[in-house]
Design an enzyme around this catalytic site. Sequence first.
Site, PDB file in Angstrom:
ATOM      1  N   HIS A 128      42.699  53.693  63.738  1.00 15.59           N
ATOM      2  CA  HIS A 128      44.010  53.851  64.385  1.00 15.59           C
ATOM      3  C   HIS A 128      44.946  52.658  64.174  1.00 15.59           C
ATOM      4  O   HIS A 128      46.109  52.714  64.574  1.00 15.59           O
ATOM      5  CB  HIS A 128      43.838  54.130  65.878  1.00 15.59           C
ATOM      6  CG  HIS A 128      44.799  55.151  66.406  1.00 15.59           C
ATOM      7  ND1 HIS A 128      44.636  55.793  67.613  1.00 15.59           N
ATOM      8  CD2 HIS A 128      45.959  55.652  65.893  1.00 15.59           C
ATOM      9  CE1 HIS A 128      45.633  56.631  67.822  1.00 15.59           C
ATOM     10  NE2 HIS A 128      46.463  56.559  66.790  1.00 15.59           N
ATOM     11  N   ASP A 151      44.686  59.612  73.281  1.00 16.52           N
ATOM     12  CA  ASP A 151      43.624  58.642  73.020  1.00 16.52           C
ATOM     13  C   ASP A 151      42.843  58.393  74.300  1.00 16.52           C
ATOM     14  O   ASP A 151      43.395  58.494  75.407  1.00 16.52           O
ATOM     15  CB  ASP A 151      44.264  57.326  72.550  1.00 16.52           C
ATOM     16  CG  ASP A 151      43.368  56.473  71.661  1.00 16.52           C
ATOM     17  OD1 ASP A 151      42.161  56.400  71.933  1.00 16.52           O
ATOM     18  OD2 ASP A 151      43.894  55.874  70.698  1.00 16.52           O
ATOM     19  N   HIS A 153      41.749  55.397  74.607  1.00 16.51           N
ATOM     20  CA  HIS A 153      42.028  53.969  74.712  1.00 16.51           C
ATOM     21  C   HIS A 153      43.527  53.714  74.573  1.00 16.51           C
ATOM     22  O   HIS A 153      44.232  54.465  73.902  1.00 16.51           O
ATOM     23  CB  HIS A 153      41.267  53.208  73.624  1.00 16.51           C
ATOM     24  CG  HIS A 153      39.814  53.548  73.552  1.00 16.51           C
ATOM     25  ND1 HIS A 153      39.329  54.560  72.729  1.00 16.51           N
ATOM     26  CD2 HIS A 153      38.746  53.051  74.219  1.00 16.51           C
ATOM     27  CE1 HIS A 153      38.024  54.645  72.891  1.00 16.51           C
ATOM     28  NE2 HIS A 153      37.640  53.752  73.784  1.00 16.51           N
ATOM     29  N   ASP A 155      44.959  51.005  73.098  1.00 17.54           N
ATOM     30  CA  ASP A 155      45.273  50.404  71.788  1.00 17.54           C
ATOM     31  C   ASP A 155      46.503  49.513  71.847  1.00 17.54           C
ATOM     32  O   ASP A 155      47.321  49.484  70.925  1.00 17.54           O
ATOM     33  CB  ASP A 155      45.473  51.500  70.729  1.00 17.54           C
ATOM     34  CG  ASP A 155      44.191  52.244  70.393  1.00 17.54           C
ATOM     35  OD1 ASP A 155      43.132  51.843  70.898  1.00 17.54           O
ATOM     36  OD2 ASP A 155      44.249  53.232  69.645  1.00 17.54           O
ATOM     37  N   HIS A 168      42.423  47.977  65.365  1.00 16.28           N
ATOM     38  CA  HIS A 168      42.628  49.375  65.762  1.00 16.28           C
ATOM     39  C   HIS A 168      42.826  49.495  67.275  1.00 16.28           C
ATOM     40  O   HIS A 168      43.273  50.540  67.748  1.00 16.28           O
ATOM     41  CB  HIS A 168      41.485  50.269  65.269  1.00 16.28           C
ATOM     42  CG  HIS A 168      40.209  50.201  66.069  1.00 16.28           C
ATOM     43  ND1 HIS A 168      39.304  51.230  66.101  1.00 16.28           N
ATOM     44  CD2 HIS A 168      39.680  49.225  66.840  1.00 16.28           C
ATOM     45  CE1 HIS A 168      38.273  50.896  66.860  1.00 16.28           C
ATOM     46  NE2 HIS A 168      38.481  49.695  67.315  1.00 16.28           N
ATOM     47  N   ASP A 261      44.073  60.432  68.356  1.00 16.14           N
ATOM     48  CA  ASP A 261      42.754  59.853  68.113  1.00 16.14           C
ATOM     49  C   ASP A 261      41.720  60.858  68.632  1.00 16.14           C
ATOM     50  O   ASP A 261      41.775  61.246  69.807  1.00 16.14           O
ATOM     51  CB  ASP A 261      42.644  58.524  68.860  1.00 16.14           C
ATOM     52  CG  ASP A 261      41.352  57.764  68.575  1.00 16.14           C
ATOM     53  OD1 ASP A 261      40.306  58.407  68.391  1.00 16.14           O
ATOM     54  OD2 ASP A 261      41.396  56.521  68.574  1.00 16.14           O
ATOM     55  N   GLU A 306      40.409  58.439  63.448  1.00 18.41           N
ATOM     56  CA  GLU A 306      39.119  58.015  63.985  1.00 18.41           C
ATOM     57  C   GLU A 306      38.002  59.054  63.900  1.00 18.41           C
ATOM     58  O   GLU A 306      36.979  58.915  64.577  1.00 18.41           O
ATOM     59  CB  GLU A 306      39.262  57.500  65.424  1.00 18.41           C
ATOM     60  CG  GLU A 306      40.160  56.275  65.573  1.00 18.41           C
ATOM     61  CD  GLU A 306      39.551  54.959  65.115  1.00 18.41           C
ATOM     62  OE1 GLU A 306      38.368  54.962  64.704  1.00 18.41           O
ATOM     63  OE2 GLU A 306      40.260  53.934  65.151  1.00 18.41           O
TER      64      GLU A 306
END
Length: 337
Positions: A128, A151, A153, A155, A168, A261, A306
Amino acid sequence: MSSTPSNKFLPSPKTVAIVGCPFSGGQSKLGVDKAPIHLVQAGLINEVEELGWRVVFDGHHQFEDISIPPDGIQLNGASDAAVNTALDASIARLRSPLLVAQVCESVASAVQAHAEMGHLPVTLGGDHSLAMGTISGTLRAYDQACVIWIDAHADINTIHSTDSGNIHGMPLSFLLKLNPPAPSPDSVLAKFDWVSHLPAERLVYIGLRDVDRGEKEILKKHSIKAFSMHEVDRYGIGKVVEMALDHVNPQRDRPIHLSFDVDALDPSVAPSTGTPVRGGLTFREGHYICEAIHQTGLLVAFDLMEVNPTLADAESVRQTVTVGCSLVRSALGETLL
């Protein structure tokens, strides 16, 4: 079947550009660079063509021409006597920053070129960190674009907040210009100066459930809108998507870059990914997001990131690749009826 609302930004004939990016340099696990090949070999191009799109695919990007100078790049561009120790320590933690910066800049140019030709770039990652490039490319072509980031996460770690140094987990901090300015043209940070600026109010998250403490502070400090799995559970995915759109695109007139993602999905749905987190989006919730964004007629770019075909057994890999292909199809207009 496919549904084809008129897209407010794309000319006819509607054209998808498949941008294959076999890149894993933004993190430490091998194999994510194999995903674009697996997705294309699974029949993705034919599937998109069957939805009525013209497809441009010139092969996967190869990054052999990316060369990293062995020396001449200083950590912060200062002399030993004037070294900024805290900044140096933060930069030193970053994993392959020069490689990531150059690869993402190349991807930005590719996405920009396709977007300016009226194509809808579908970027197949890869990790990512590539979103620094894809979103920068979109913003060069559509300066008012907003981003919907799907996602587990956030990020959005900065060079100071990251524990792992894996970029990422940091692309949005570069896009939102949250990192300190480069102290000199020779600094590692200067190699990211090309990254386009995404205003915080034009970013919204869906699906978060594994957010670092430093990232939570960043989200609050900059009033960044995020719908975690708590909100998905509370309101349902339909309401969450509407609220997300209301935040970043209240007049429904901005181009949308959708960055997905696969670890946003529950590991039972997409097991072959590098950082799976239980309690994620269901198969239908993930697909509903893509369907709903397509229905706006505002989608101008899509990332699928991902998928890692080397981290699970053959059936789990097949399942994850199949889900990845179906997410792309949903974003491009495939419907259940």
